[in-house]
Design a protein around this motif. Structure first.
Motif, PDB file in Angstrom:
ATOM      1  N   ALA A  64       0.842  -1.205   0.000  1.00 25.26           N
ATOM      2  CA  ALA A  64       0.000   0.000   0.000  1.00 25.26           C
ATOM      3  C   ALA A  64       0.874   1.250   0.000  1.00 25.26           C
ATOM      4  O   ALA A  64       0.629   2.202  -0.771  1.00 25.26           O
ATOM      5  CB  ALA A  64      -0.925  -0.014   1.211  1.00 25.26           C
ATOM      6  N   THR A 179      -2.489   4.449   4.485  1.00 27.85           N
ATOM      7  CA  THR A 179      -2.449   3.011   4.272  1.00 27.85           C
ATOM      8  C   THR A 179      -2.848   2.256   5.534  1.00 27.85           C
ATOM      9  O   THR A 179      -2.741   2.776   6.645  1.00 27.85           O
ATOM     10  CB  THR A 179      -1.036   2.555   3.867  1.00 27.85           C
ATOM     11  OG1 THR A 179      -0.119   2.832   4.943  1.00 27.85           O
ATOM     12  CG2 THR A 179      -0.587   3.275   2.607  1.00 27.85           C
ATOM     13  N   ILE A 197      -5.206   1.019   0.764  1.00 30.98           N
ATOM     14  CA  ILE A 197      -4.805   2.410   0.607  1.00 30.98           C
ATOM     15  C   ILE A 197      -6.066   3.245   0.518  1.00 30.98           C
ATOM     16  O   ILE A 197      -7.046   2.859  -0.126  1.00 30.98           O
ATOM     17  CB  ILE A 197      -3.897   2.594  -0.634  1.00 30.98           C
ATOM     18  CG1 ILE A 197      -3.412   4.040  -0.747  1.00 30.98           C
ATOM     19  CG2 ILE A 197      -4.588   2.150  -1.916  1.00 30.98           C
ATOM     20  CD1 ILE A 197      -2.280   4.198  -1.749  1.00 30.98           C
ATOM     21  N   ARG A 212      -2.265  -2.217  -8.900  1.00 28.91           N
ATOM     22  CA  ARG A 212      -2.349  -3.424  -8.069  1.00 28.91           C
ATOM     23  C   ARG A 212      -2.655  -4.666  -8.915  1.00 28.91           C
ATOM     24  O   ARG A 212      -2.522  -5.792  -8.439  1.00 28.91           O
ATOM     25  CB  ARG A 212      -3.422  -3.265  -6.997  1.00 28.91           C
ATOM     26  CG  ARG A 212      -4.859  -3.301  -7.525  1.00 28.91           C
ATOM     27  CD  ARG A 212      -5.882  -3.225  -6.428  1.00 28.91           C
ATOM     28  NE  ARG A 212      -7.248  -3.190  -6.968  1.00 28.91           N
ATOM     29  CZ  ARG A 212      -8.346  -3.133  -6.220  1.00 28.91           C
ATOM     30  NH1 ARG A 212      -8.254  -3.093  -4.898  1.00 28.91           N
ATOM     31  NH2 ARG A 212      -9.538  -3.102  -6.790  1.00 28.91           N
TER      32      ARG A 212
END
Length: 373
Positions: A64, A179, A197, A212
């Protein structure tokens, strides 16, 4: 002999065993493992809880931080100011992004000191990144003002801060991004690794959403460089259940902290976190109960002999002591508050399996230790 473990991992499962079993069966029977509705529902519910626009589940708290920094464009020649009173993951993320780690000292809250941070700002400083430790926020108004005055960004490592507030705002929602970690021992933990996040920035959110998942957008087109850092759908489903009970967890943690404070605050050898009843504008959620103690090492051995588990966070090593990473205590004479803290810090048991009798046993054991000295 009575046993009070520092943390009771099996209790995470036993507490909601029937519900967890149903979730496991439901998710597995649907074959819903990657980026499915359970994850999206968890992200939406957590965003509502934190009053933030976007929450994105990722593989863990370190990813994150890394993805957030990369989405901000942080890289070589940039400097990021952090406190060395943090897990090495904070520094790892900066290193992986290619930026330079700059250490500032801690204040009386044992968190990033705004005055020390101000002294470390250079023309290369791009981000100030406080770590919201033990369920308590740093001095966010001063840090935000410092960032604004110097035209730099603020981000938060709030892995230990879910639910903590400064004023009316939650940890992780003050800056460009924040995060979370869902490591099992965290405020709400999953059965493995997990993270998230949070941001109010739509551009940053879209970048992280793609990054991601190997840089793919929602149509599957690769639009930028990314990695594989997705929060497993099954873990997200488990976390949805934990989130539903989170307010009662916060209440219980604050009650445990209150009990510790009432029982130990008169000991001159002990320095405690502020009482939950006297902490405004902070609202603390007590991820950990970290204190400083005179004769810390002797006390820890004594408590061990009494069956009480304790922990010196991160093995008693602030990040700037890691010689093998190119640091070393002798190179940072201006971090004396952090050095002094790590000579005395110790965490007492703080988890949802504790009974009031357990807490009283810990308190009475500490009192007996100091009465014998």
């Amino acid at each position: 002999m009575r046993k009070v473990p520092f943390f009771n991992y099996p209790e995470i499962y036993e507490r909601f065993k029937n519900e967890f079993d149903k979730i496991f069966s439901d998710v597995c029977s649907r074959g819903a493992f990657i980026l499915q509705k359970d994850l999206h529902e968890f992200e939406s519910e957590l965003a509502d809880f934190l009053k933030v626009k976007y929450v994105l589940g990722v593989a863990d708290g370190t990813n994150a931080l890394y993805l957030g920094l990369k989405a901000l464009g942080i890289g070589p020649s940039d400097e990021v100011i952090i406190s060395p009173h943090t897990y090495v993951a904070t520094a790892n993320a900066i290193q992986m992004a290619g930026a330079k780690i700059v250490f500032a000292d801690i204040d009386n809250n044992f968190l990033l000191c705004p005055k020390s941070a101000a002294s470390k700002i250079t023309k290369k400083t791009k981000v100030i990144m406080p770590t919201q430790l033990n369920g308590r926020c740093a001095n966010m108004p001063s840090l935000l003002r410092l960032a604004e005055e110097n035209n730099i960004l603020l981000a938060e490592d709030s892995a230990q801060g879910l639910g903590a507030k400064y004023g009316d705002e939650f940890a992780g929602t003050f800056g460009s991004f924040g995060t979370l970690s869902f490591y099992p021992a965290k405020l709400i933990g999953c059965f493995g690794d997990g993270g998230a996040i949070m941001t109010n920035d739509s551009v940053l959110a879209e970048k992280v959403r793609a990054m991601r998942d190997h840089g793919r957008d929602e149509l599957g087109k690769v639009t930028l460089w990314g990695t594989n850092s997705r929060l497993d759908n099954l873990q997200a489903a488990f976390l949805r259940l934990r989130l539903k009970h989170f307010n009662e967890d916060i209440d219980r943690r604050r009650e445990i902290a209150r009990r510790y404070y009432l029982g130990l605050s008169k000991l001159s050898e002990v320095r405690l976190p502020p009482s939950p009843d006297n902490s405004d504008p902070h609202f603390d959620v007590f991820q950990n109960y970290e204190c400083t103690f005179d004769r810390r090492d002797q006390l820890r051995l004594y408590l061990h002999d009494k069956g009480i588990g304790t922990l010196i966070q991160w093995g008693g090593m602030p990040v700037h002591h890691f010689d093998d990473l190119g640091f070393g205590k002798e190179k940072f004479s201006d971090l004396s508050a952090t050095d002094n803290f790590f000579e005395q810090c110790l965490m007492l048991p703080m988890n949802m399996s504790l009974s009031n009798d357990d807490i009283d046993y810990v308190i009475n054991s500490i009192i007996k230790f100091y009465s014998k000295v």
